[in-house]
Design a protein around this motif. Structure first.
Motif, PDB file in Angstrom:
ATOM      1  N   ILE A  57      -1.172   1.850  -5.236  1.00  0.00           N
ATOM      2  CA  ILE A  57      -1.782   0.780  -4.447  1.00  0.00           C
ATOM      3  C   ILE A  57      -2.461   1.419  -3.243  1.00  0.00           C
ATOM      4  O   ILE A  57      -1.815   1.992  -2.371  1.00  0.00           O
ATOM      5  CB  ILE A  57      -0.726  -0.253  -4.014  1.00  0.00           C
ATOM      6  CG1 ILE A  57      -0.108  -0.884  -5.271  1.00  0.00           C
ATOM      7  CG2 ILE A  57      -1.350  -1.321  -3.113  1.00  0.00           C
ATOM      8  CD1 ILE A  57       1.041  -1.831  -4.989  1.00  0.00           C
ATOM      9  N   LEU A  58      -3.792   1.355  -3.234  1.00  0.00           N
ATOM     10  CA  LEU A  58      -4.548   2.008  -2.157  1.00  0.00           C
ATOM     11  C   LEU A  58      -4.518   1.162  -0.885  1.00  0.00           C
ATOM     12  O   LEU A  58      -4.261   1.679   0.192  1.00  0.00           O
ATOM     13  CB  LEU A  58      -5.999   2.243  -2.601  1.00  0.00           C
ATOM     14  CG  LEU A  58      -6.184   3.162  -3.810  1.00  0.00           C
ATOM     15  CD1 LEU A  58      -7.661   3.314  -4.130  1.00  0.00           C
ATOM     16  CD2 LEU A  58      -5.551   4.539  -3.572  1.00  0.00           C
ATOM     17  N   GLN A 116      -9.398   5.226 -12.784  1.00  0.00           N
ATOM     18  CA  GLN A 116     -10.325   4.226 -12.258  1.00  0.00           C
ATOM     19  C   GLN A 116      -9.785   3.561 -10.997  1.00  0.00           C
ATOM     20  O   GLN A 116      -8.588   3.524 -10.760  1.00  0.00           O
ATOM     21  CB  GLN A 116     -10.687   3.184 -13.312  1.00  0.00           C
ATOM     22  CG  GLN A 116      -9.614   2.174 -13.572  1.00  0.00           C
ATOM     23  CD  GLN A 116     -10.043   1.177 -14.634  1.00  0.00           C
ATOM     24  OE1 GLN A 116     -10.691   1.521 -15.609  1.00  0.00           O
ATOM     25  NE2 GLN A 116      -9.679  -0.058 -14.479  1.00  0.00           N
ATOM     26  N   THR A 117     -10.710   3.090 -10.189  1.00  0.00           N
ATOM     27  CA  THR A 117     -10.362   2.387  -8.964  1.00  0.00           C
ATOM     28  C   THR A 117     -10.862   0.963  -9.096  1.00  0.00           C
ATOM     29  O   THR A 117     -12.010   0.737  -9.492  1.00  0.00           O
ATOM     30  CB  THR A 117     -11.017   3.067  -7.746  1.00  0.00           C
ATOM     31  OG1 THR A 117     -10.706   4.454  -7.786  1.00  0.00           O
ATOM     32  CG2 THR A 117     -10.495   2.472  -6.452  1.00  0.00           C
ATOM     33  N   PRO A 121       0.825  -1.214   0.000  1.00  0.00           N
ATOM     34  CA  PRO A 121       0.000   0.000   0.000  1.00  0.00           C
ATOM     35  C   PRO A 121       0.862   1.269   0.000  1.00  0.00           C
ATOM     36  O   PRO A 121       1.875   1.328   0.697  1.00  0.00           O
ATOM     37  CB  PRO A 121      -0.805  -0.130   1.290  1.00  0.00           C
ATOM     38  CG  PRO A 121      -0.931  -1.608   1.496  1.00  0.00           C
ATOM     39  CD  PRO A 121       0.391  -2.170   1.036  1.00  0.00           C
ATOM     40  N   GLY A 122       0.460   2.234  -0.792  1.00  0.00           N
ATOM     41  CA  GLY A 122       1.199   3.488  -0.895  1.00  0.00           C
ATOM     42  C   GLY A 122       2.163   3.517  -2.066  1.00  0.00           C
ATOM     43  O   GLY A 122       2.552   4.594  -2.519  1.00  0.00           O
ATOM     44  N   GLU A 123       2.537   2.349  -2.560  1.00  0.00           N
ATOM     45  CA  GLU A 123       3.497   2.299  -3.669  1.00  0.00           C
ATOM     46  C   GLU A 123       2.892   2.900  -4.935  1.00  0.00           C
ATOM     47  O   GLU A 123       1.746   2.619  -5.293  1.00  0.00           O
ATOM     48  CB  GLU A 123       3.892   0.842  -3.942  1.00  0.00           C
ATOM     49  CG  GLU A 123       5.019   0.732  -4.963  1.00  0.00           C
ATOM     50  CD  GLU A 123       5.299  -0.725  -5.364  1.00  0.00           C
ATOM     51  OE1 GLU A 123       6.289  -1.286  -4.882  1.00  0.00           O
ATOM     52  OE2 GLU A 123       4.513  -1.290  -6.155  1.00  0.00           O
ATOM     53  N   PHE A 183      -6.431  -0.907  -6.368  1.00  0.00           N
ATOM     54  CA  PHE A 183      -5.551  -0.025  -7.133  1.00  0.00           C
ATOM     55  C   PHE A 183      -6.303   1.225  -7.577  1.00  0.00           C
ATOM     56  O   PHE A 183      -7.501   1.175  -7.857  1.00  0.00           O
ATOM     57  CB  PHE A 183      -5.085  -0.713  -8.421  1.00  0.00           C
ATOM     58  CG  PHE A 183      -4.269  -1.956  -8.224  1.00  0.00           C
ATOM     59  CD1 PHE A 183      -2.903  -1.879  -8.007  1.00  0.00           C
ATOM     60  CD2 PHE A 183      -4.863  -3.209  -8.274  1.00  0.00           C
ATOM     61  CE1 PHE A 183      -2.141  -3.033  -7.840  1.00  0.00           C
ATOM     62  CE2 PHE A 183      -4.112  -4.373  -8.109  1.00  0.00           C
ATOM     63  CZ  PHE A 183      -2.756  -4.277  -7.886  1.00  0.00           C
ATOM     64  N   ARG A 184      -5.542   2.307  -7.703  1.00  0.00           N
ATOM     65  CA  ARG A 184      -6.050   3.468  -8.435  1.00  0.00           C
ATOM     66  C   ARG A 184      -5.168   3.612  -9.671  1.00  0.00           C
ATOM     67  O   ARG A 184      -3.951   3.737  -9.564  1.00  0.00           O
ATOM     68  CB  ARG A 184      -5.978   4.726  -7.582  1.00  0.00           C
ATOM     69  CG  ARG A 184      -6.546   5.955  -8.278  1.00  0.00           C
ATOM     70  CD  ARG A 184      -7.051   6.992  -7.282  1.00  0.00           C
ATOM     71  NE  ARG A 184      -7.829   8.027  -7.920  1.00  0.00           N
ATOM     72  CZ  ARG A 184      -9.098   7.889  -8.320  1.00  0.00           C
ATOM     73  NH1 ARG A 184      -9.739   6.757  -8.142  1.00  0.00           N
ATOM     74  NH2 ARG A 184      -9.730   8.900  -8.890  1.00  0.00           N
TER      75      ARG A 184
END
Lengths: 156, 156
Positions: free
Chosen positions: B110-111, B142-143, B15-17, B127-128
């Protein structure tokens, strides 16, 4: 079958109206062609990989189902309409696999229809689409706003 | 360019990447082929109709942009991954037209990444995605949640 008049404009979309239309037969060739070009995950290309997957058999890419729905929307009511375009999709749910040989139909519900505040020549219609197979199972759902020009411009 | 390792599994999505990858050139032929099959609205088929429309020129169907993003996702990190499939899309926004000649890249964020509570062999990664053109404009967002198998099953 659809009750929409030919050449529908914004005014013709009545909130609450539910229509059903279309009979699109999905072929194995089309499933593999689409997947080869856009989504070559093994379960969209190969029978055995499909059986070993969550899908339970060779099944169409979810994006292929979206493209098929778009085609059915075009043939069902957008061809010749005053459609201007769409800002996006609010939600897509892939609920069941779409298999070669399936015959798909569309259930369309009009959620709401609002004239544009800033552009008086148009309005936005929000639809809920359900793509159904020949067993009556809903294979995909989506919510989708589309802009349509008004039949008579309200002036600027 | 992508920093994802080959054969990524659930554990590899942090997450965060944020990664950026791909260079997909959109051809006029492909735009017209896709539109002819799935979305034959005049502004996706004809230069003049495109110029007269909100799009400002012959432009790809939004569903074509989605399919192109899927292909770029496959080539960028899903090929050979432990992807099991996706339940749907949370949101799609078509922000700018995609024109023939555009070269598209993907920005992937990566949410979150959550192990499945009911199925310990997998998890869902949200993902966003932003699809960008050669001018750095975001043409689509898109998410998208995708299931991936874990590298080692946590047992049942």
């Amino acid at each position: 079958m659809t009750t929409t008049r030919p050449y529908p404009a914004f005014e013709d979309f009545v909130p609450g109206e539910i229509t059903t239309f279309g009979a699109y037969e999905v072929t194995r060739e089309e499933v593999i062609d689409f997947a080869s070009q856009f989504d070559p995950q093994p379960f969209h290309l190969d029978e055995e990989a499909g059986r070993a997957s969550m899908l339970g058999g060779l099944a169409a890419s979810g994006w292929h189902s979206c493209a098929i729905l778009m085609r059915m929307m075009f043939d069902g009511f957008m061809n010749g309409s005053t459609s201007i375009g769409s800002p996006g999709i609010d939600e897509v749910r892939w609920l069941k696999p779409v298999f070669p040989g399936d015959v798909l139909s569309v259930r369309r519900e009009i959620l709401d229809a609002r004239p544009s505040a800033s552009k008086p020549d148009r309005g936005v219609v929000r639809f809920r689409f359900q793509l159904m197979n020949q067993k009556g199972e809903v294979v995909m759902e989506q919510t989708n706003p589309i802009f349509f020009a008004r039949r008579q411009s309200a002036g600027a």
